[in-house]
Design a protein around this motif. Structure first.
Motif, PDB file in Angstrom:
ATOM      1  N   TYR A  73      10.636   7.386  -2.415  1.00 52.75           N
ATOM      2  CA  TYR A  73      10.724   5.995  -1.942  1.00 52.75           C
ATOM      3  C   TYR A  73       9.338   5.376  -1.777  1.00 52.75           C
ATOM      4  O   TYR A  73       8.350   6.082  -1.565  1.00 52.75           O
ATOM      5  CB  TYR A  73      11.505   5.925  -0.615  1.00 52.75           C
ATOM      6  CG  TYR A  73      10.732   6.327   0.623  1.00 52.75           C
ATOM      7  CD1 TYR A  73      10.588   7.665   0.989  1.00 52.75           C
ATOM      8  CD2 TYR A  73      10.151   5.367   1.443  1.00 52.75           C
ATOM      9  CE1 TYR A  73       9.889   8.028   2.134  1.00 52.75           C
ATOM     10  CE2 TYR A  73       9.439   5.724   2.594  1.00 52.75           C
ATOM     11  CZ  TYR A  73       9.310   7.060   2.926  1.00 52.75           C
ATOM     12  OH  TYR A  73       8.612   7.419   4.049  1.00 52.75           O
ATOM     13  N   ARG A  75       7.457   2.313   0.509  1.00 50.67           N
ATOM     14  CA  ARG A  75       7.571   1.356   1.595  1.00 50.67           C
ATOM     15  C   ARG A  75       6.175   0.753   1.797  1.00 50.67           C
ATOM     16  O   ARG A  75       5.252   1.417   2.296  1.00 50.67           O
ATOM     17  CB  ARG A  75       8.044   2.077   2.862  1.00 50.67           C
ATOM     18  CG  ARG A  75       8.610   1.246   4.016  1.00 50.67           C
ATOM     19  CD  ARG A  75       8.019  -0.045   4.195  1.00 50.67           C
ATOM     20  NE  ARG A  75       8.588  -0.899   5.212  1.00 50.67           N
ATOM     21  CZ  ARG A  75       8.523  -2.220   5.104  1.00 50.67           C
ATOM     22  NH1 ARG A  75       8.019  -2.795   4.023  1.00 50.67           N
ATOM     23  NH2 ARG A  75       8.965  -2.982   6.086  1.00 50.67           N
ATOM     24  N   HIS A  77       3.904  -2.944   2.920  1.00 49.06           N
ATOM     25  CA  HIS A  77       3.983  -4.246   3.600  1.00 49.06           C
ATOM     26  C   HIS A  77       3.234  -5.334   2.858  1.00 49.06           C
ATOM     27  O   HIS A  77       3.303  -6.497   3.242  1.00 49.06           O
ATOM     28  CB  HIS A  77       3.444  -4.121   5.031  1.00 49.06           C
ATOM     29  CG  HIS A  77       4.329  -3.285   5.908  1.00 49.06           C
ATOM     30  ND1 HIS A  77       4.408  -1.912   5.795  1.00 49.06           N
ATOM     31  CD2 HIS A  77       5.202  -3.632   6.886  1.00 49.06           C
ATOM     32  CE1 HIS A  77       5.274  -1.446   6.682  1.00 49.06           C
ATOM     33  NE2 HIS A  77       5.777  -2.465   7.352  1.00 49.06           N
ATOM     34  N   ASP A 182      -5.127  -2.225   2.513  1.00 45.67           N
ATOM     35  CA  ASP A 182      -4.258  -3.292   2.003  1.00 45.67           C
ATOM     36  C   ASP A 182      -4.478  -4.553   2.831  1.00 45.67           C
ATOM     37  O   ASP A 182      -5.098  -4.507   3.892  1.00 45.67           O
ATOM     38  CB  ASP A 182      -2.775  -2.865   1.981  1.00 45.67           C
ATOM     39  CG  ASP A 182      -2.309  -2.098   3.220  1.00 45.67           C
ATOM     40  OD1 ASP A 182      -3.149  -1.771   4.081  1.00 45.67           O
ATOM     41  OD2 ASP A 182      -1.101  -1.829   3.329  1.00 45.67           O
ATOM     42  N   PHE A 193      -2.866  -2.307   7.153  1.00 46.94           N
ATOM     43  CA  PHE A 193      -1.839  -1.558   7.876  1.00 46.94           C
ATOM     44  C   PHE A 193      -2.545  -0.480   8.700  1.00 46.94           C
ATOM     45  O   PHE A 193      -3.413   0.226   8.200  1.00 46.94           O
ATOM     46  CB  PHE A 193      -0.862  -0.927   6.882  1.00 46.94           C
ATOM     47  CG  PHE A 193       0.301  -0.238   7.523  1.00 46.94           C
ATOM     48  CD1 PHE A 193       1.483  -0.918   7.785  1.00 46.94           C
ATOM     49  CD2 PHE A 193       0.225   1.109   7.882  1.00 46.94           C
ATOM     50  CE1 PHE A 193       2.559  -0.285   8.390  1.00 46.94           C
ATOM     51  CE2 PHE A 193       1.296   1.751   8.479  1.00 46.94           C
ATOM     52  CZ  PHE A 193       2.463   1.052   8.732  1.00 46.94           C
ATOM     53  N   HIS A 226       1.662   5.048  -3.789  1.00 48.40           N
ATOM     54  CA  HIS A 226       1.640   6.024  -2.689  1.00 48.40           C
ATOM     55  C   HIS A 226       0.270   6.139  -2.031  1.00 48.40           C
ATOM     56  O   HIS A 226       0.029   7.051  -1.260  1.00 48.40           O
ATOM     57  CB  HIS A 226       2.162   7.375  -3.181  1.00 48.40           C
ATOM     58  CG  HIS A 226       3.618   7.311  -3.533  1.00 48.40           C
ATOM     59  ND1 HIS A 226       4.603   7.095  -2.600  1.00 48.40           N
ATOM     60  CD2 HIS A 226       4.250   7.357  -4.731  1.00 48.40           C
ATOM     61  CE1 HIS A 226       5.780   7.038  -3.194  1.00 48.40           C
ATOM     62  NE2 HIS A 226       5.590   7.194  -4.489  1.00 48.40           N
ATOM     63  N   ARG A 231      -4.715   8.860   1.222  1.00 46.71           N
ATOM     64  CA  ARG A 231      -3.776   8.483   2.280  1.00 46.71           C
ATOM     65  C   ARG A 231      -3.722   9.579   3.334  1.00 46.71           C
ATOM     66  O   ARG A 231      -4.120  10.720   3.077  1.00 46.71           O
ATOM     67  CB  ARG A 231      -2.374   8.276   1.706  1.00 46.71           C
ATOM     68  CG  ARG A 231      -1.665   9.587   1.387  1.00 46.71           C
ATOM     69  CD  ARG A 231      -0.207   9.402   1.019  1.00 46.71           C
ATOM     70  NE  ARG A 231       0.556   8.752   2.064  1.00 46.71           N
ATOM     71  CZ  ARG A 231       1.753   8.204   1.867  1.00 46.71           C
ATOM     72  NH1 ARG A 231       2.309   8.238   0.675  1.00 46.71           N
ATOM     73  NH2 ARG A 231       2.397   7.649   2.867  1.00 46.71           N
ATOM     74  N   GLY A 239       7.042   7.908   8.806  1.00 47.56           N
ATOM     75  CA  GLY A 239       6.181   7.593   7.658  1.00 47.56           C
ATOM     76  C   GLY A 239       5.086   6.596   7.973  1.00 47.56           C
ATOM     77  O   GLY A 239       4.011   6.620   7.360  1.00 47.56           O
ATOM     78  N   SER A 242       1.580   7.760   8.316  1.00 45.90           N
ATOM     79  CA  SER A 242       0.913   8.306   7.130  1.00 45.90           C
ATOM     80  C   SER A 242       0.324   7.140   6.337  1.00 45.90           C
ATOM     81  O   SER A 242       0.857   6.726   5.308  1.00 45.90           O
ATOM     82  CB  SER A 242       1.907   9.108   6.287  1.00 45.90           C
ATOM     83  OG  SER A 242       2.256  10.297   6.961  1.00 45.90           O
ATOM     84  N   LYS A 244      -1.455   4.645   4.002  1.00 47.21           N
ATOM     85  CA  LYS A 244      -1.852   4.698   2.585  1.00 47.21           C
ATOM     86  C   LYS A 244      -3.143   3.904   2.397  1.00 47.21           C
ATOM     87  O   LYS A 244      -3.539   3.142   3.261  1.00 47.21           O
ATOM     88  CB  LYS A 244      -0.747   4.095   1.722  1.00 47.21           C
ATOM     89  CG  LYS A 244       0.601   4.800   1.901  1.00 47.21           C
ATOM     90  CD  LYS A 244       1.626   4.376   0.868  1.00 47.21           C
ATOM     91  CE  LYS A 244       2.319   3.081   1.182  1.00 47.21           C
ATOM     92  NZ  LYS A 244       3.455   2.809   0.274  1.00 47.21           N
ATOM     93  N   TYR A 265       7.254  -0.666  15.018  1.00 48.97           N
ATOM     94  CA  TYR A 265       7.527   0.769  15.086  1.00 48.97           C
ATOM     95  C   TYR A 265       7.653   1.259  16.529  1.00 48.97           C
ATOM     96  O   TYR A 265       7.096   2.280  16.939  1.00 48.97           O
ATOM     97  CB  TYR A 265       6.491   1.575  14.273  1.00 48.97           C
ATOM     98  CG  TYR A 265       6.623   1.227  12.811  1.00 48.97           C
ATOM     99  CD1 TYR A 265       7.718   1.684  12.082  1.00 48.97           C
ATOM    100  CD2 TYR A 265       5.728   0.370  12.181  1.00 48.97           C
ATOM    101  CE1 TYR A 265       7.897   1.312  10.764  1.00 48.97           C
ATOM    102  CE2 TYR A 265       5.901  -0.002  10.864  1.00 48.97           C
ATOM    103  CZ  TYR A 265       6.982   0.477  10.158  1.00 48.97           C
ATOM    104  OH  TYR A 265       7.171   0.102   8.866  1.00 48.97           O
TER     105      TYR A 265
HETATM  106  N1  MTE Z   1       0.098   2.398   4.685  1.00 49.60           N
HETATM  107  C1  MTE Z   1      -0.352   1.184   4.336  1.00 49.60           C
HETATM  108  N2  MTE Z   1      -1.676   1.016   4.171  1.00 49.60           N
HETATM  109  N3  MTE Z   1       0.475   0.121   4.152  1.00 49.60           N
HETATM  110  C2  MTE Z   1       1.852   0.254   4.341  1.00 49.60           C
HETATM  111  O1  MTE Z   1       2.577  -0.719   4.164  1.00 49.60           O
HETATM  112  N4  MTE Z   1       3.671   1.749   4.989  1.00 49.60           N
HETATM  113  C3  MTE Z   1       3.968   2.873   5.876  1.00 49.60           C
HETATM  114  C4  MTE Z   1       3.214   4.127   5.449  1.00 49.60           C
HETATM  115  N5  MTE Z   1       1.843   3.835   5.192  1.00 49.60           N
HETATM  116  C5  MTE Z   1       2.343   1.517   4.727  1.00 49.60           C
HETATM  117  C6  MTE Z   1       1.425   2.583   4.864  1.00 49.60           C
HETATM  118  C7  MTE Z   1       5.369   3.196   5.973  1.00 49.60           C
HETATM  119  S1  MTE Z   1       6.290   2.208   7.002  1.00 49.60           S
HETATM  120  C8  MTE Z   1       5.905   4.300   5.374  1.00 49.60           C
HETATM  121  S2  MTE Z   1       7.493   4.751   5.690  1.00 49.60           S
HETATM  122  C9  MTE Z   1       5.134   5.124   4.456  1.00 49.60           C
HETATM  123  O2  MTE Z   1       3.815   4.617   4.270  1.00 49.60           O
HETATM  124  C10 MTE Z   1       5.784   5.166   3.109  1.00 49.60           C
HETATM  125  O3  MTE Z   1       5.034   5.917   2.210  1.00 49.60           O
HETATM  126  P1  MTE Z   1       5.415   5.898   0.668  1.00 49.60           P
HETATM  127  O4  MTE Z   1       5.456   4.470   0.221  1.00 49.60           O
HETATM  128  O5  MTE Z   1       4.389   6.713   0.000  1.00 49.60           O
HETATM  129  O6  MTE Z   1       6.785   6.526   0.557  1.00 49.60           O
END
Ligand code: MTE
Length: 400
Positions: A73, A75, A77, A182, A193, A226, A231, A239, A242, A244, A265
């Motif tokens: 998946y 996800r 923003h 981002d 984020f 991803h 990340r 998630g 974690s 990215k 969250y």
């Molecule tokens: N990290 C950044 N920089 N921007 C994001 O939107 N989304 C988060 C997280 N890290 C996000 C982020 C959320 S809500 C989730 S659930 C996971 O990344 C999703 O990781 P994936 O897209 O690799 O599955």
């Protein structure tokens, strides 16, 4: 990642993020990881494409214990940022004696650790909060996820704890913040984020639960979706922690003030400043499970039906799935599922079961429990943002 191969090429922005191009005539010079980076291909149901938010079909998701990147998946923003790997630096600052700035090459030269761990979004199964059970409460907005925002990948990188030790964390350090590169429009500003985890988790340096500064997913460079080039992976936590496209780590005496820690969250009934401030950030994910085959409303003949799915133990070290139970009669009797695939700390468990249905069966109900005392409740209270939906999973079927 072979850095020199990057220097011959240009970074182009595409709908899916960055694409490395320009050196394709010399395909033999490309490392396998470069080739994968260009793919960014996905087999997902996209709930939005700008930003990219997609989940796999559940039947495809449980075909293997390790989730292929195509089926993992996404996800996000905001659209994937364009990051020049040559200029990239990870900064570590805040309550440290030795602030650090590391290039990708320097990060890759640090001792490498590989971990298989499940990531899941706090919004997994959110769409169920808008089901008939919750008619008297406001509709829950946000991406209407079904049960597919979960995946189990193999991550490689270096231990966060080692980098923090190099930076010499000072006394008074209680939380570690992560800042993404981002650019998310939020309340008239543009922010990255952000995530935040307690220092005890950040300094964890043994076993599968150790947070990882990750550059490799399933044996290839992270794809733009991803978090390429770097990340966080925080096993056991939702998630959102974690982060990215990681650009900065700040060691602090408090959780990050970033919107995605301070004002999202969290489990709240109302979204007033007081409600946000009175509720703490979600860290660990609770137990959860879903029936992935057959699909909802499949026509099934009375008799024995085969089911498959996943079950995720709560995000604690040593926690494993104890029981997966399915009922065809609204919880009066239960049939035990059988575990398939591997059992590993901080990873999901796949399962299968054979259940008897009769012509009047309308729903198959699933619940699971884990060795840490976690169990899926029959119902979960509504919350305004639709997080942590982990009540009994209900699959409607058309029996005949
Ligand atoms: N990290 C950044 N920089 N921007 C994001 O939107 N989304 C988060 C997280 N890290 C996000 C982020 C959320 S809500 C989730 S659930 C996971 O990344 C999703 O990781 P994936 O897209 O690799 O599955």
């Amino acid at each position: 990642m072979n850095q020199s191969s990057f220097s011959r090429r240009t970074l182009l922005k595409t709908a899916g993020g960055i694409l490395v191009t320009g050196g394709l005539a010399h395909a033999s010079n490309l490392m396998p990881r470069d080739i994968d980076l260009q793919k960014n291909s996905k087999d997902l149901i996209f709930r939005s494409t700008e930003p990219r938010n997609g989940e796999p079909e559940l039947a495809k998701l449980v075909q293997s214990w390790q989730t292929p990147t195509e089926l993992f998946y996404v996800r996000s923003h905001a659209p994937n940022p364009t990051i020049n790997p040559k200029e990239f630096r990870l900064k570590v600052e805040g309550l440290v004696r030795q602030p650090i700035s590391l290039s990708l090459d320097e990060l890759r030269r640090l001792p490498e650790k590989t971990t298989t761990a499940t990531l899941t979004c706090a919004g997994n199964r959110r769409s169920e909060y808008n089901g008939p059970e919750y008619e008297d409460v406001p509709k829950v907005g946000g991406v209407q996820w079904e049960g597919g925002t979960i995946g189990n990948a193999t991550w490689a990188g270096t231990l966060l704890a080692n980098v923090l030790k190099q930076a010499e964390v000072t006394e008074g350090a209680k939380h570690v913040w992560f800042e993404g590169l981002d650019r998310i429009p939020k309340n008239g500003q543009t922010i990255g984020f952000g995530g935040s985890i307690p220092i005890e988790k950040a300094m964890h340096d043994a076993g599968n639960g150790a947070p990882l500064l990750t550059h490799t997913m399933n044996g290839a460079a992270l794809t733009p979706d991803h978090g390429y080039p770097l990340r966080m992976v925080v096993p056991g936590y939702i998630g959102a922690r974690s982060v990215k496209w990681l650009g900065k780590i700040v060691v602090s005496d408090r959780p990050s003030p970033n919107h995605y820690v301070a004002t999202a969250y969290k489990i709240v009934k109302k979204t007033t400043p007081l409600d946000w401030s009175e509720s703490g950030p979600i860290y660990r994910f609770p137990i959860n499970a879903a029936i992935c085959t057959p699909k909802p409303h499949t026509q099934l003949a009375a008799g024995e039906v085969e089911l498959t799915g996943y079950a995720l133990p709560s995000g604690r070290s040593g926690s494993s799935i104890k029981d997966v139970l399915i009922s065809a009669d609204e919880g009066r009797t239960w049939t035990r599922g059988e575990m398939t695939g591997k059992t590993q700390d901080f990873c999901w468990q796949l399962w299968k079961a054979k259940v008897k249905i009769n012509p009047t069966t309308k729903t198959l109900v699933l619940r699971a429990s884990d060795s840490a005392g976690g169990f899926m409740p029959a119902r979960v209270p509504w919350n305004a943002k639709g997080y942590l939906r982990n009540s009994w999973y209900r699959l409607p079927i058309d029996a005949g």
